[in-house]
Enzyme design. Sequence first.
Site, short mmCIF file in Angstrom:
data_model
loop_
_atom_site.label_atom_id
_atom_site.label_comp_id
_atom_site.label_asym_id
_atom_site.label_seq_id
_atom_site.Cartn_x
_atom_site.Cartn_y
_atom_site.Cartn_z
N LYS A 192 62.24 56.97 24.80
CA LYS A 192 62.86 58.30 25.04
C LYS A 192 64.27 58.12 25.61
O LYS A 192 65.21 58.80 25.20
CB LYS A 192 62.00 59.14 25.99
CG LYS A 192 60.64 59.53 25.44
CD LYS A 192 60.73 60.45 24.24
CE LYS A 192 59.40 60.85 23.67
NZ LYS A 192 59.47 61.45 22.33
N SER A 198 61.30 63.79 27.37
CA SER A 198 60.21 63.94 28.32
C SER A 198 60.73 63.79 29.74
O SER A 198 61.72 63.08 29.98
CB SER A 198 59.18 62.84 28.04
OG SER A 198 58.27 62.72 29.10
N TYR A 229 57.05 53.36 26.23
CA TYR A 229 57.13 54.74 25.73
C TYR A 229 58.35 55.43 26.35
O TYR A 229 59.18 56.01 25.63
CB TYR A 229 55.86 55.51 26.10
CG TYR A 229 56.01 57.01 25.95
CD1 TYR A 229 56.13 57.60 24.69
CD2 TYR A 229 56.07 57.85 27.07
CE1 TYR A 229 56.30 58.97 24.56
CE2 TYR A 229 56.25 59.22 26.94
CZ TYR A 229 56.36 59.78 25.69
OH TYR A 229 56.54 61.14 25.56
P1 NAD Z 1 51.15 64.50 18.97
O1 NAD Z 1 50.72 63.09 18.84
O2 NAD Z 1 50.10 65.55 18.99
O3 NAD Z 1 52.18 64.86 17.80
C1 NAD Z 1 53.07 63.91 17.26
C2 NAD Z 1 52.92 63.96 15.75
O4 NAD Z 1 53.83 63.02 15.15
C3 NAD Z 1 51.53 63.58 15.26
O5 NAD Z 1 51.06 64.60 14.40
C4 NAD Z 1 51.72 62.27 14.50
O6 NAD Z 1 50.85 62.16 13.41
C5 NAD Z 1 53.18 62.36 14.07
N1 NAD Z 1 53.89 61.08 13.88
C6 NAD Z 1 53.99 60.05 14.74
N2 NAD Z 1 54.78 59.09 14.22
C7 NAD Z 1 55.21 59.53 13.00
C8 NAD Z 1 56.05 59.01 12.00
N3 NAD Z 1 56.62 57.81 12.12
N4 NAD Z 1 56.26 59.74 10.89
C9 NAD Z 1 55.69 60.97 10.73
N5 NAD Z 1 54.89 61.51 11.66
C10 NAD Z 1 54.65 60.81 12.79
O7 NAD Z 1 52.07 64.61 20.27
P2 NAD Z 1 52.65 65.89 21.01
O8 NAD Z 1 51.98 65.99 22.32
O9 NAD Z 1 52.65 67.06 20.13
O10 NAD Z 1 54.13 65.39 21.29
C11 NAD Z 1 55.20 65.68 20.42
C12 NAD Z 1 56.46 65.01 20.94
O11 NAD Z 1 56.72 65.47 22.28
C13 NAD Z 1 56.38 63.50 21.01
O12 NAD Z 1 57.63 62.97 20.66
C14 NAD Z 1 56.09 63.23 22.48
O13 NAD Z 1 56.56 61.98 22.89
C15 NAD Z 1 56.86 64.36 23.14
N6 NAD Z 1 56.34 64.71 24.48
C16 NAD Z 1 55.01 65.02 24.60
C17 NAD Z 1 54.50 65.32 25.86
C18 NAD Z 1 53.04 65.64 26.05
O14 NAD Z 1 52.57 65.56 27.19
N7 NAD Z 1 52.29 66.02 25.03
C19 NAD Z 1 55.35 65.31 26.98
C20 NAD Z 1 56.68 64.99 26.80
C21 NAD Z 1 57.17 64.70 25.55
C1 UD1 Z 2 51.86 61.75 31.43
C2 UD1 Z 2 52.51 60.53 30.83
C3 UD1 Z 2 54.01 60.71 30.81
C4 UD1 Z 2 54.41 62.01 30.12
C5 UD1 Z 2 53.73 63.15 30.88
C6 UD1 Z 2 54.09 64.50 30.30
C7 UD1 Z 2 50.93 58.76 31.39
C8 UD1 Z 2 50.64 57.58 32.25
N1 UD1 Z 2 52.10 59.38 31.61
O1 UD1 Z 2 52.20 61.75 32.77
O2 UD1 Z 2 54.63 59.65 30.15
O3 UD1 Z 2 55.79 62.19 30.16
O4 UD1 Z 2 52.32 62.94 30.80
O5 UD1 Z 2 53.13 64.97 29.47
O6 UD1 Z 2 50.14 59.11 30.51
N2 UD1 Z 2 45.12 62.32 36.69
C9 UD1 Z 2 43.89 62.16 37.29
N3 UD1 Z 2 42.81 61.88 36.49
C10 UD1 Z 2 42.89 61.76 35.14
C11 UD1 Z 2 44.17 61.92 34.53
C12 UD1 Z 2 45.25 62.19 35.34
O7 UD1 Z 2 43.76 62.27 38.51
O8 UD1 Z 2 41.90 61.49 34.47
C13 UD1 Z 2 46.27 62.68 37.53
C14 UD1 Z 2 47.44 61.72 37.45
O9 UD1 Z 2 47.34 60.73 38.42
C15 UD1 Z 2 48.63 62.69 37.69
C16 UD1 Z 2 48.15 64.02 37.11
O10 UD1 Z 2 46.74 63.92 37.05
O11 UD1 Z 2 48.84 62.86 39.07
C17 UD1 Z 2 48.68 64.29 35.71
O12 UD1 Z 2 48.39 63.18 34.87
P1 UD1 Z 2 48.69 63.19 33.30
O13 UD1 Z 2 48.10 64.41 32.70
O14 UD1 Z 2 48.27 61.88 32.76
O15 UD1 Z 2 50.28 63.37 33.21
P2 UD1 Z 2 51.44 62.49 33.90
O16 UD1 Z 2 50.91 61.45 34.76
O17 UD1 Z 2 52.39 63.45 34.49
#
Ligand code: NAD
Ligand code: UD1
Length: 341
Positions: A156, A127, A152
Amino acid sequence: MLKGYVLVTGGTGYIGSHTVVELLNNDYKVVIVDNLCNSKALVVDRIEKIAHKRPDFIEADVRDKEKMREIFKNYPIDAVIHFAGLKAVGESVEKPQLYYDNNIGSTEVLLEVMKEFNCKNIVFSSSATVYGNPKRIPIFEDDPTGEVTNPYAETKVKIEIILKELAKIDSSMNIAILRYFNPIGAHKSGLIGEDPNGIPNNLMPYITQVAIGKLPFVHVFGSDYKTKDGTGVRDYIHVVDLALGHVATLKKLEQNPGLVIYNLGTGIGTSVIELIEAFKMANKIDIPYRIEGRRPGDIDECYANCDKAFREMGWKTKYNMVDCCKDSWNWQSHNPKGYEE
Ligand code: NAD
Ligand code: UD1
């Protein structure tokens, strides 16, 4: 092209499900492992509806070593894409041990079992959070990482260290660390999308729930950031572009590159107000908002330089902000309660 299976951990989750669709579209054979702690088994049916192929699905926890060994015994697995993990920053502050155990523990088990079965290719979901408060914008892959402030993000950073160490001691491994920026949007079909539990933490699902009338207005967290309009600036990437980034990465791993690290973003910074305005314009829906105080831990700006992913894999985004806003709304409006029917 890999002949065996791609194991997708967390494959019923938000990014995982979109990636499985694109893998199937590209003729990869897929087996999903997910413990459903943050997703539903119904997602597998939805994936099949879109791709006209059904991925195999096993409900299991990646930390369960015996179960993982059984899966590697039953399937010829050539590569793993490791999405499984917990991702709520606030929850990680309250329950750090749960995050260390689940995120780091699952990766350790996975790597042990991969070694036992001689599986050499892994893609890891990292991330932009590993950059902490970035020293410069846009962020490049070799910029400093590790100065982070929540469990969290620590998981990572720690997993990246484990993977980098592994690459040093085992030159036969191919390891891709992908640092995602802010994924939004959904598959065009409206059949799969992001389905947060309870009140969303992230901005786009919050906006779509205001649009559907579930929440009254968006709380804009802070208007005194050092940005174009004072609200936080992020790099929002369409989840299908992100999914296609994984297909490109698998192709890269087939060339035996050893360790590779890529930012997956758009390279464009968008403010909170700009995102709300874009959503309003794209969908012709009013989104009321109120400016409030900052959310603790938030930073001014975070967006990527993604030249490396283009240079080395030929990958770049093809969807714009209008696509993102339309597709997020298409998913939310067709599934007002998410996957709950
Ligand atoms: P998500 O929660 O929708 O998907 C994660 C999945 O992993 C879920 O279906 C959950 O049931 C499963 N899971 C969790 N722990 C498990 C375990 N121990 N064994 C088996 N299954 C397990 O999240 P996402 O948004 O799809 O994110 C996927 C990955 O990308 C995560 O590692 C997250 O940290 C990373 N990531 C997400 C974002 C974001 O904003 N969504 C940003 C940066 C990185
Ligand atoms: C979030 C995660 C971060 C992850 C990233 C990528 C948190 C605190 N951080 O960060 O770990 O890597 O997503 O997916 O969850 N905002 C508002 N109102 C809201 C929600 C958000 O104003 O209700 C603003 C926040 O201040 C920020 C922007 O919107 O400036 C984006 O927020 P968000 O979607 O939560 O993502 P990140 O903060 O980038």
